[in-house]
Every structure is written in structure tokens, then in C-alpha cells.
Design a protein around this motif. Structure first.
Motif, PDB file in Angstrom:
ATOM      1  N   ALA A  95       0.650  -1.299   0.046  1.00  0.00           N
ATOM      2  CA  ALA A  95       0.226   0.057  -0.115  1.00  0.00           C
ATOM      3  C   ALA A  95       0.722   1.384   0.009  1.00  0.00           C
ATOM      4  O   ALA A  95       0.363   2.265   0.395  1.00  0.00           O
ATOM      5  CB  ALA A  95      -0.834   0.003   0.994  1.00  0.00           C
TER       6      ALA A  95
ATOM      7  N   THR B 273      -0.525   4.285  -1.921  1.00  0.00           N
ATOM      8  CA  THR B 273      -1.835   4.980  -1.282  1.00  0.00           C
ATOM      9  C   THR B 273      -1.388   5.631   0.102  1.00  0.00           C
ATOM     10  O   THR B 273      -1.821   6.741   0.199  1.00  0.00           O
ATOM     11  CB  THR B 273      -2.683   3.635  -0.913  1.00  0.00           C
TER      12      THR B 273
ATOM     13  N   PHE C 261      -4.550  -5.805   1.439  1.00  0.00           N
ATOM     14  CA  PHE C 261      -3.796  -5.782   0.353  1.00  0.00           C
ATOM     15  C   PHE C 261      -3.353  -7.055  -0.170  1.00  0.00           C
ATOM     16  O   PHE C 261      -3.717  -8.008   0.655  1.00  0.00           O
ATOM     17  CB  PHE C 261      -2.500  -4.635   0.453  1.00  0.00           C
TER      18      PHE C 261
ATOM     19  N   ALA D 162      -2.738   5.337  -7.973  1.00  0.00           N
ATOM     20  CA  ALA D 162      -1.219   5.323  -7.414  1.00  0.00           C
ATOM     21  C   ALA D 162      -0.444   6.424  -8.155  1.00  0.00           C
ATOM     22  O   ALA D 162       0.791   6.845  -7.989  1.00  0.00           O
ATOM     23  CB  ALA D 162      -0.643   4.182  -7.476  1.00  0.00           C
TER      24      ALA D 162
ATOM     25  N   LYS E  95       6.645   5.228  -3.458  1.00  0.00           N
ATOM     26  CA  LYS E  95       6.413   3.857  -3.155  1.00  0.00           C
ATOM     27  C   LYS E  95       8.055   3.209  -3.548  1.00  0.00           C
ATOM     28  O   LYS E  95       8.383   2.414  -2.713  1.00  0.00           O
ATOM     29  CB  LYS E  95       5.364   3.112  -4.055  1.00  0.00           C
TER      30      LYS E  95
ATOM     31  N   LEU F 152       1.542  -2.080 -10.711  1.00  0.00           N
ATOM     32  CA  LEU F 152       0.524  -1.038 -10.420  1.00  0.00           C
ATOM     33  C   LEU F 152      -0.280  -0.973 -11.626  1.00  0.00           C
ATOM     34  O   LEU F 152      -1.386  -0.572 -11.735  1.00  0.00           O
ATOM     35  CB  LEU F 152       1.301   0.065  -9.858  1.00  0.00           C
TER      36      LEU F 152
ATOM     37  N   HIS G 266      -3.272  -3.112 -12.267  1.00  0.00           N
ATOM     38  CA  HIS G 266      -4.533  -2.779 -11.255  1.00  0.00           C
ATOM     39  C   HIS G 266      -5.114  -1.391 -12.274  1.00  0.00           C
ATOM     40  O   HIS G 266      -5.944  -0.866 -11.376  1.00  0.00           O
ATOM     41  CB  HIS G 266      -4.070  -2.551 -10.099  1.00  0.00           C
TER      42      HIS G 266
ATOM     43  N   GLU H 169      -3.284   0.640  -6.812  1.00  0.00           N
ATOM     44  CA  GLU H 169      -3.040  -0.280  -5.971  1.00  0.00           C
ATOM     45  C   GLU H 169      -4.435  -1.043  -5.480  1.00  0.00           C
ATOM     46  O   GLU H 169      -5.365  -0.319  -5.523  1.00  0.00           O
ATOM     47  CB  GLU H 169      -2.511   0.095  -4.527  1.00  0.00           C
TER      48      GLU H 169
END
Ligand SMILES: [Zn+2]
Length: 245
Positions: A25, A28, A165, A176, A183, A224, A227, A237
Motif C-alpha cells: 500500500a 496509497t 492488500f 497511485a 513507493k 501497479l 490494477h 493499488e
């Protein structure tokens, strides 16, 4: 697929090991931190199995990984606490004792959103991830109900949402975009894990290290992109959202 929760005031991310939260995560949490959310980390184990080197000093590794976790949280922009429960890596259980501790921290930190591993992910091998996921779920139940663990002498607390997650059946995405670099920076802060988790060998020639680092970054970014929910969300995410707590 639902998209983007409102920015919570406080988030608590629960991981089995230092680095799990960043993998699950990180973007996020970086996004929420930038918008003023107080992000806390709760790490269940001491991370003492996180080395391929049989001669590693394990006590030193534990201290190193705690420092790395704090650096990673800072790289996300997180302003909350990093709490370490310190259970031995590889031996985490989801019994009453551990649930007591997680409920205690949920009551103390009063998160609006709790994040954790999906304990019901099929074919998951690592028991710590399963147990840490159960602890997030069961810790929320214990924290929200006033008659659980009254000796904690803390007001009960009911978060608005739980985000799982590594979800087996994701049904929620967080955009994201703009937070991929944060990240990645947070993941790279877990320096002791470069070899065993990210497959980056620092003893290799510089060119090769660069290539391995790029390959790792590409894998994270590809996940990433997998998704993405389509224009305008090209990187996301994914989570299982449970919002009737
Ligand atoms: Zn882990």
C-alpha cells in the motif's frame, strides 16, 4: 471496482514484516500522507529471518530493519508512529495475546482506515502474512466492541474501513499516479532486503546493480499498471474493501 476512499484523517497499516506495508500500500499511504493523513505502521514480527546470509547477526538485523522501516515510512511522507510488536519472524501466531496487542494499538491510534494483508488469499505460503492478516481483521473486531479487553482502559474504537492488500478478490482501487516514486523510494529504504526480496546484489558490478534495480522498479510499476482502472487511472493499488465494520 470502487475507486479512491476519501482521504482518512488517520491510517494504520499492519504488516507482518518491515517492507510488507510498502509493497502492499506504499503509493496509497504516500498519497494520503501528502493530503494530510497521519499514517502509522504496525509491524508484527521482528524481521529476523530476512537474510540469505547464514552468518548474519540476527539481533543486529532486527535493529537495522527497524531503522529501515522508519526510513521507509519517512520516504512515504508518513508522520505517524512505527510500532514494532517484535514477535519472532516466521513464528507469528494469531492468538488472543497477539489480538490483544493489535486491538490495543487500534484503540490508541484511532485510525479511520486500517490496512492489512488479506488473510484469505488462496495458496499463500508464508504463515506470517496469513496471521498478520487475521490479526488486522480480528484486532478491528476486538477494538470496536467495548466489552473486549476492558483492562486496556482505552475507549473502544471503530474504524470506518478496512483495506486488505494482496487481495484474493480485489474490489477497490486507489489511484497511485504521482506516488509511484515515493513507493519505490520507500521500498529501496529496506536496504537489507535488496538481495533476498528485490534481487538486487550490491556486490555485483555497478552496471549490473543498475540493471537489477531497474528490473525491480519495472516489476513494481507493472503491478501497479495491472490494477489500472482505465483513463485517468493508469496505475493503482488494489484492495479488498470492507467498510461495514
Ligand atoms: Zn512479509
Amino acid at each position: 471496482m470502487s475507486l479512491d476512499l476519501p482521504t482518512p484523517a488517520v491510517a494504520l497499516a499492519i504488516g507482518a514484516h518491515p517492507d510488507d506495508v510498502e509493497f502492499g500500500a506504499g503509493a496509497t499511504l504516500a498519497k494520503w500522507s501528502a493530503a494530510g493523513c497521519v499514517v502509522h505502521h504496525l509491524i508484527c514480527t521482528d524481521g529476523s529471518k530476512g537474510s540469505w546470509d547464514p552468518t548474519t547477526d540476527l539481533a543486529e538485523l532486527v535493529v537495522t530493519r527497524q531503522a529501515e522501516q522508519r526510513d521507509a515510512a519517512a520516504a512515504l511522507g508518513a508522520t505517524g508512529q512505527c510500532v514494532f510488536l517484535g514477535w519472532p519472524d516466521g513464528e507469528l501466531d494469531s492468538g488472543l495475546r497477539q489480538r490483544w496487542e493489535v486491538a490495543y494499538w487500534i484503540r490508541r491510534l484511532q485510525p479511520t482506515v486500517v490496512l492489512g494483508h488479506d488473510p484469505w488469499k488462496r495458496y499463500r505460503l508464508h504463515p506470517d502474512h496469513r496471521h498478520a492478516g487475521l490479526l488486522a481483521v480480528e484486532g478491528v473486531v476486538a477494538a470496536r466492541d467495548p466489552h473486549f479487553f476492558p483492562e486496556q482502559q482505552l475507549p473502544h474504537h471503530r474504524p470506518d474501513a478496512l483495506l486488505l492488500f494482496e487481495a484474493d478478490e480485489p474490489d477497490h482501487a486507489e489511484d497511485a499516479g504521482g506516488f509511484v516514486d515515493a513507493k519505490l523510494a520507500a521500498l529501496h529504504a529496506h536496504t537489507s532486503q535488496l538481495r533476498s526480496t528485490m534481487f538486487i546484489d550490491h556486490t555485483a558490478p555497478a552496471d549490473e546493480v543498475r540493471r537489477q534495480r531497474q528490473a525491480f522498479d519495472d516489476r513494481v510499476e507493472q503491478r501497479l499498471r495491472d490494477h489500472r482502472t482505465g483513463e485517468p487511472v493508469e496505475r493503482a493499488e488494489a484492495f479488498k474493501l470492507i467498510d461495514r465494520l
